[in-house]
Design an enzyme around this catalytic site. Structure first.
Site, short mmCIF file in Angstrom:
data_model
loop_
_atom_site.label_atom_id
_atom_site.label_comp_id
_atom_site.label_asym_id
_atom_site.label_seq_id
_atom_site.Cartn_x
_atom_site.Cartn_y
_atom_site.Cartn_z
N TYR A 1 0.83 -1.20 0.00
CA TYR A 1 0.00 0.00 0.00
C TYR A 1 0.87 1.26 0.00
O TYR A 1 0.65 2.19 -0.79
CB TYR A 1 -0.91 -0.02 1.22
CG TYR A 1 -1.87 1.13 1.31
CD1 TYR A 1 -3.02 1.17 0.53
CD2 TYR A 1 -1.66 2.18 2.19
CE1 TYR A 1 -3.93 2.21 0.61
CE2 TYR A 1 -2.55 3.23 2.29
CZ TYR A 1 -3.68 3.24 1.50
OH TYR A 1 -4.57 4.30 1.58
N LYS B 1 1.01 3.92 -3.13
CA LYS B 1 0.65 5.32 -2.97
C LYS B 1 1.83 6.25 -3.25
O LYS B 1 1.63 7.37 -3.74
CB LYS B 1 0.09 5.56 -1.57
CG LYS B 1 -1.24 4.86 -1.31
CD LYS B 1 -2.31 5.27 -2.33
CE LYS B 1 -3.68 4.68 -1.97
NZ LYS B 1 -4.72 5.07 -2.95
#
Length: 254
Positions: free
Chosen positions: A157, A161
């Site tokens: 994650y 991002k």
């Protein structure tokens, strides 16, 4: 006196991918309430229909069309359906996202690929496919403060991002001057999926409240103002930016 642009999306057509739940849904409904026509899309037809009804309740027009961000053809078909109905798109919000909460050494290739495919590749596909047909307007990518943090059990994650932030900056240069590309990096936000994790008295919640300058987690509606600003003509000189909406958490050095 000069006429200053207003912070409003009134009269615009907006597509919110991942717009049937969480932060994306809040953004879609805020756009509709402010006068935009809004297409809130995701993989599930029932969720799309439910959100479309709420969009119409605000007097906005919409199209019910699903979209799987891991399938480029699906994004293209959704885009074409929107263009057929409205003729153009002024605003694109990329809010679809997943996470895999796993220790690094236990992380599977399948989990890594799934998060990268949804969070980063899906954002790339949508930015490119819509960037080709938007004559002018605003693309808003929903990133995360995690892009700048080393968070335990969230490696894919955080990496995805971080990639979204780089994609945002590079795409903003490529699509300028007509299409602006920015990102919102929320902090800890209360949604139906995070209610239990961020509940009052939990160990995580205590840590958030202690470090965040504002001393609390956010409600998802508190992210919508930044989205409306970036989608509006008031941000006409803002591009390539990642705006942190995290209650001061990231920049609060201990």
């Amino acid at each position: 006196m000069p006429e200053y642009p207003k912070v409003t999306v009134d009269g615009k057509t907006a597509v919110v991918i991942g717009g049937t739940s969480g932060i994306g849904e809040a953004i879609a409904l805020a756009f509709a309430e402010d006068g935009a026509d809004v297409v809130a899309t995701s993989r599930r037809a029932d969720a799309v229909a439910d959100t479309a009804e709420r969009v119409r309740d605000h007097g906005a027009r919409t199209v019910e069309t699903t979209c799987d961000v891991t399938d480029r053809d699906s994004i293209e078909a959704m885009r074409d359906a929107v263009l057929e109905e409205f003729g153009s798109v002024d605003v694109l919000v990329n809010s679809a996202g997943v996470a895999a909460r796993t220790e690094f050494l236990d992380l599977t290739v399948e989990d890594w690929n799934r998060v990268i495919d949804v969070d980063l590749n899906g954002t790339f596909h949508a930015c490119q496919l819509f960037g080709r047909v938007m004559d002018e307007g605003s693309i808003i990518n929903v990133s995360s403060m995690s892009a700048d943090l080393a968070r335990e059990r969230l490696l894919p994650y955080c990496a995805a991002k971080s990639g979204v932030n780089a994609l945002t900056r590079c795409a903003s240069r490529e699509l300028a001057p007509d299409v602006r590309v920015n990102a919102i990096a929320p902090g800890f936000v209360m949604t139906p999926l995070t209610e239990e994790e961020y509940s009052e008295g939990s160990e995580l919640r205590r840590g958030i409240d202690e470090r965040a300058v504002l001393g609390r987690v956010a409600e998802r509606e508190e992210i919508t103002g930044t989205a409306v600003y970036l989608a509006s003509d008031a941000s006409s000189y803002t591009t390539g930016e990642v705006l942190f909406v995290d209650g001061g958490f990231t920049r609060n050095a201990l």
